[in-house]
Design a protein around this motif. Sequence first.
Motif, PDB file in Angstrom:
ATOM      1  N   LEU A  47       0.689  -0.783  -0.214  1.00  0.00           N
ATOM      2  CA  LEU A  47      -0.032  -0.687   0.114  1.00  0.00           C
ATOM      3  C   LEU A  47       0.746   1.461  -0.173  1.00  0.00           C
ATOM      4  CD1 LEU A  47      -3.190  -0.713   2.601  1.00  0.00           C
ATOM      5  CD2 LEU A  47      -3.218  -0.615   0.067  1.00  0.00           C
ATOM      6  N   PHE A  48       2.372   0.978   0.663  1.00  0.00           N
ATOM      7  CA  PHE A  48       3.242   2.945   1.077  1.00  0.00           C
ATOM      8  C   PHE A  48       3.082   2.749   0.141  1.00  0.00           C
ATOM      9  CE2 PHE A  48       7.038   4.861   2.505  1.00  0.00           C
ATOM     10  CZ  PHE A  48       6.470   5.745   2.529  1.00  0.00           C
ATOM     11  N   PHE A  49       4.242   1.874  -1.114  1.00  0.00           N
ATOM     12  CA  PHE A  49       5.128   1.758  -2.168  1.00  0.00           C
ATOM     13  C   PHE A  49       4.041   2.647  -3.066  1.00  0.00           C
ATOM     14  CE2 PHE A  49       7.736   0.561  -0.048  1.00  0.00           C
ATOM     15  CZ  PHE A  49       9.040   1.121   0.651  1.00  0.00           C
ATOM     16  N   CYS A  50       2.629   1.520  -3.266  1.00  0.00           N
ATOM     17  CA  CYS A  50       1.802   2.241  -4.029  1.00  0.00           C
ATOM     18  C   CYS A  50       1.419   3.246  -4.325  1.00  0.00           C
ATOM     19  CB  CYS A  50       0.612   0.629  -4.392  1.00  0.00           C
ATOM     20  SG  CYS A  50       1.627  -0.617  -5.161  1.00  0.00           S
ATOM     21  N   PHE A  51       0.960   3.966  -3.061  1.00  0.00           N
ATOM     22  CA  PHE A  51       0.527   5.309  -2.758  1.00  0.00           C
ATOM     23  C   PHE A  51       1.489   6.442  -3.408  1.00  0.00           C
ATOM     24  CE2 PHE A  51      -3.383   3.722  -0.628  1.00  0.00           C
ATOM     25  CZ  PHE A  51      -3.950   4.248  -1.690  1.00  0.00           C
ATOM     26  N   ILE A  52       2.594   6.036  -2.927  1.00  0.00           N
ATOM     27  CA  ILE A  52       3.519   6.730  -3.100  1.00  0.00           C
ATOM     28  C   ILE A  52       4.246   6.610  -4.945  1.00  0.00           C
ATOM     29  CG2 ILE A  52       6.264   7.127  -3.157  1.00  0.00           C
ATOM     30  CD1 ILE A  52       5.084   8.133  -0.176  1.00  0.00           C
ATOM     31  N   THR A  53       3.800   6.136  -5.434  1.00  0.00           N
ATOM     32  CA  THR A  53       3.924   5.915  -6.509  1.00  0.00           C
ATOM     33  C   THR A  53       2.842   6.567  -8.050  1.00  0.00           C
ATOM     34  OG1 THR A  53       5.568   3.680  -6.909  1.00  0.00           O
ATOM     35  CG2 THR A  53       4.360   4.791  -9.045  1.00  0.00           C
ATOM     36  N   GLN A  88      -8.554  -3.051 -32.653  1.00  0.00           N
ATOM     37  CA  GLN A  88      -7.533  -1.727 -32.970  1.00  0.00           C
ATOM     38  C   GLN A  88      -8.131  -0.507 -31.766  1.00  0.00           C
ATOM     39  OE1 GLN A  88      -7.261   1.324 -36.351  1.00  0.00           O
ATOM     40  NE2 GLN A  88      -6.056   2.278 -35.745  1.00  0.00           N
ATOM     41  N   VAL A  89      -9.544  -0.127 -31.660  1.00  0.00           N
ATOM     42  CA  VAL A  89      -9.531  -0.140 -30.463  1.00  0.00           C
ATOM     43  C   VAL A  89      -8.909  -0.485 -29.051  1.00  0.00           C
ATOM     44  CG1 VAL A  89     -11.378   0.855 -29.136  1.00  0.00           C
ATOM     45  CG2 VAL A  89     -12.078   1.474 -31.322  1.00  0.00           C
ATOM     46  N   PHE A  90      -8.808  -2.021 -29.257  1.00  0.00           N
ATOM     47  CA  PHE A  90      -8.981  -3.232 -28.007  1.00  0.00           C
ATOM     48  C   PHE A  90      -7.479  -3.137 -27.649  1.00  0.00           C
ATOM     49  CE2 PHE A  90      -7.935  -6.524 -26.405  1.00  0.00           C
ATOM     50  CZ  PHE A  90      -8.556  -7.067 -25.200  1.00  0.00           C
ATOM     51  N   VAL A  91      -6.718  -3.020 -28.833  1.00  0.00           N
ATOM     52  CA  VAL A  91      -5.065  -3.156 -29.146  1.00  0.00           C
ATOM     53  C   VAL A  91      -4.550  -1.559 -28.491  1.00  0.00           C
ATOM     54  CG1 VAL A  91      -3.465  -3.269 -30.291  1.00  0.00           C
ATOM     55  CG2 VAL A  91      -5.309  -5.065 -30.397  1.00  0.00           C
ATOM     56  N   SER A  92      -5.528  -0.283 -28.324  1.00  0.00           N
ATOM     57  CA  SER A  92      -4.645   0.620 -28.240  1.00  0.00           C
ATOM     58  C   SER A  92      -4.782   0.845 -27.051  1.00  0.00           C
ATOM     59  CB  SER A  92      -5.250   1.728 -29.672  1.00  0.00           C
ATOM     60  OG  SER A  92      -6.476   1.651 -29.207  1.00  0.00           O
ATOM     61  N   SER A  93      -6.175   0.651 -26.475  1.00  0.00           N
ATOM     62  CA  SER A  93      -7.076   0.864 -25.145  1.00  0.00           C
ATOM     63  C   SER A  93      -5.464   0.401 -24.132  1.00  0.00           C
ATOM     64  CB  SER A  93      -8.068   0.660 -24.818  1.00  0.00           C
ATOM     65  OG  SER A  93      -8.880   1.269 -25.675  1.00  0.00           O
ATOM     66  N   THR A  94      -5.728  -1.383 -24.662  1.00  0.00           N
ATOM     67  CA  THR A  94      -4.039  -1.797 -23.834  1.00  0.00           C
ATOM     68  C   THR A  94      -3.636  -1.259 -23.719  1.00  0.00           C
ATOM     69  OG1 THR A  94      -5.929  -3.912 -24.884  1.00  0.00           O
ATOM     70  CG2 THR A  94      -4.166  -4.804 -23.018  1.00  0.00           C
ATOM     71  N   ILE A  95      -1.885  -1.140 -24.995  1.00  0.00           N
ATOM     72  CA  ILE A  95      -1.090  -0.190 -24.780  1.00  0.00           C
ATOM     73  C   ILE A  95      -1.280   0.643 -23.409  1.00  0.00           C
ATOM     74  CG2 ILE A  95       1.000   0.390 -26.121  1.00  0.00           C
ATOM     75  CD1 ILE A  95      -0.010  -1.133 -28.727  1.00  0.00           C
ATOM     76  N   GLU A  96      -2.038   1.575 -23.196  1.00  0.00           N
ATOM     77  CA  GLU A  96      -2.065   2.502 -23.047  1.00  0.00           C
ATOM     78  C   GLU A  96      -2.400   2.590 -20.945  1.00  0.00           C
ATOM     79  OE1 GLU A  96      -1.252   5.532 -23.390  1.00  0.00           O
ATOM     80  OE2 GLU A  96      -1.009   4.690 -25.853  1.00  0.00           O
ATOM     81  N   MET A  97      -2.959   1.538 -21.470  1.00  0.00           N
ATOM     82  CA  MET A  97      -3.527   0.862 -20.568  1.00  0.00           C
ATOM     83  C   MET A  97      -2.162   0.541 -19.089  1.00  0.00           C
ATOM     84  SD  MET A  97      -6.015   1.748 -18.905  1.00  0.00           S
ATOM     85  CE  MET A  97      -6.860   1.172 -17.115  1.00  0.00           C
ATOM     86  N   ALA A  98      -1.162  -0.561 -20.200  1.00  0.00           N
ATOM     87  CA  ALA A  98      -0.524  -1.000 -19.691  1.00  0.00           C
ATOM     88  C   ALA A  98       0.790   0.105 -19.305  1.00  0.00           C
ATOM     89  CB  ALA A  98       0.396  -1.714 -20.632  1.00  0.00           C
ATOM     90  N   LYS A  99       1.135   1.133 -20.034  1.00  0.00           N
ATOM     91  CA  LYS A  99       1.554   2.605 -20.295  1.00  0.00           C
ATOM     92  C   LYS A  99       2.029   2.569 -17.919  1.00  0.00           C
ATOM     93  CE  LYS A  99       2.800   3.317 -23.920  1.00  0.00           C
ATOM     94  NZ  LYS A  99       2.775   4.560 -25.305  1.00  0.00           N
ATOM     95  N   MET A 100       0.294   2.865 -18.422  1.00  0.00           N
ATOM     96  CA  MET A 100       0.010   3.121 -16.983  1.00  0.00           C
ATOM     97  C   MET A 100      -0.355   2.175 -15.706  1.00  0.00           C
ATOM     98  SD  MET A 100      -3.810   6.260 -17.451  1.00  0.00           S
ATOM     99  CE  MET A 100      -4.600   4.704 -18.125  1.00  0.00           C
ATOM    100  N   LEU A 101      -0.477   1.099 -16.070  1.00  0.00           N
ATOM    101  CA  LEU A 101      -0.349   0.101 -14.617  1.00  0.00           C
ATOM    102  C   LEU A 101       1.136  -0.224 -14.393  1.00  0.00           C
ATOM    103  CD1 LEU A 101      -3.353  -1.177 -15.504  1.00  0.00           C
ATOM    104  CD2 LEU A 101      -2.535   0.232 -13.412  1.00  0.00           C
ATOM    105  N   SER A 102       2.425  -0.202 -16.036  1.00  0.00           N
ATOM    106  CA  SER A 102       3.447  -0.217 -15.225  1.00  0.00           C
ATOM    107  C   SER A 102       4.388   0.096 -14.247  1.00  0.00           C
ATOM    108  CB  SER A 102       4.319  -1.174 -16.629  1.00  0.00           C
ATOM    109  OG  SER A 102       4.172   0.214 -17.154  1.00  0.00           O
TER     110      SER A 102
END
Length: 362
Positions: A47-53, A88-102
């Motif tokens: 929790l602590f390091f995720c919220f710091i991130t 195309q929508v699914f692939v581009s959305s997945t890539i953007e979400m992966a960038k955010m969550l990585s």
Amino acid sequence: MQLQLNLQFFAGGAEEKTEKATPKKRQDERKKGKVAKSQDINTAFLLFFCFITLLVFGSFFKTNMATLFQNAFSEYIQWEVTESAVHQVFVSSTIEMAKMLSPIMLVAIIAGVAANLTQFGFLFTTEPLKMDLKKIDPIQGAKRIFSVRALVELLKSLFKIVFIGVITFAIIWFYKDEMMMLAFKNVDSALGFFGRIAMTMGIASALALFFLSIFDFIYQRYDFEKNIKMSKKDIKDEHKNIEGDPLIKSKIKQKQREMATRRMMSEVPSADVVITNPTHYAIAIKYNEDKASAPFVVAKGADHLAFKIREIAKANDVVTVENRPLARSLYDVIEIGDVIPEQFYQAVAEILAYVYRLEKKA
């Protein structure tokens, strides 16, 4: 009366576990994946390091999320619904979400590994993954559910919920006036306010959980030590397994002595002389300048073994010389294969010279 005797028998049969676990017992438990650890420490680290991130990369998340929604409601919404468009929508959305969550996923993995290393160091075992029918035994499951440990875990969980709930409510109460004024602010200001409140509550909750996890770790360590305690019989059995059964060990040593004696006796025929007591001790000596710079002992024995050495020497025409003080002294200070000590050089040299004269005459 018979029932009472039976109860006493069974009570005495199960020996009480009062002794601390031995290092081998601890190592065996560790190989099975059983170590003292608190799950709350893992949760607090996570929790602590995720919220710091989230706090550090907040602007990055906001920008990517805004871009994703902007594309969805301004560009994607106008596309014709086809298989390729949906793909195309699914692939581009997945890539953007992966960038955010990585970043969060990476920090979560590092925090989880760090929490475990902090508690019990590096441990890799596949024992917990093995099939065990006891884990699906309904009777054992019911015992675990209605056990004292389960009650303790329930009380701990209730206390954590109340403790963290009080902290989060106190934070909301502290910002209640500013929260009431959100109706007069724009969307960006309102989102920024809720983001700050969420970060504050998250970090405060993580710190509170970390504080509680210290006590939980102490309890888990106490419970672990209690569960791995051993009885005196367990310690004796473990020692017997490590060292081996005394009867078997004595038989092995006896076999080793017999083999050593046979090897020693096979060297007697090659000796130059056998010095005797004459009845109690026998020392077989050989001089070979290629092997040693001084005469060395190839066999020695007392009583029955000395008698066997003399017999073999006689059968192989090895000269036997009686010298009581020398035989006794050599027997006490020298082992098989050792060279003669310097203080016995003259006495042994005289005996060898005598033997060589006899051989020359022969």
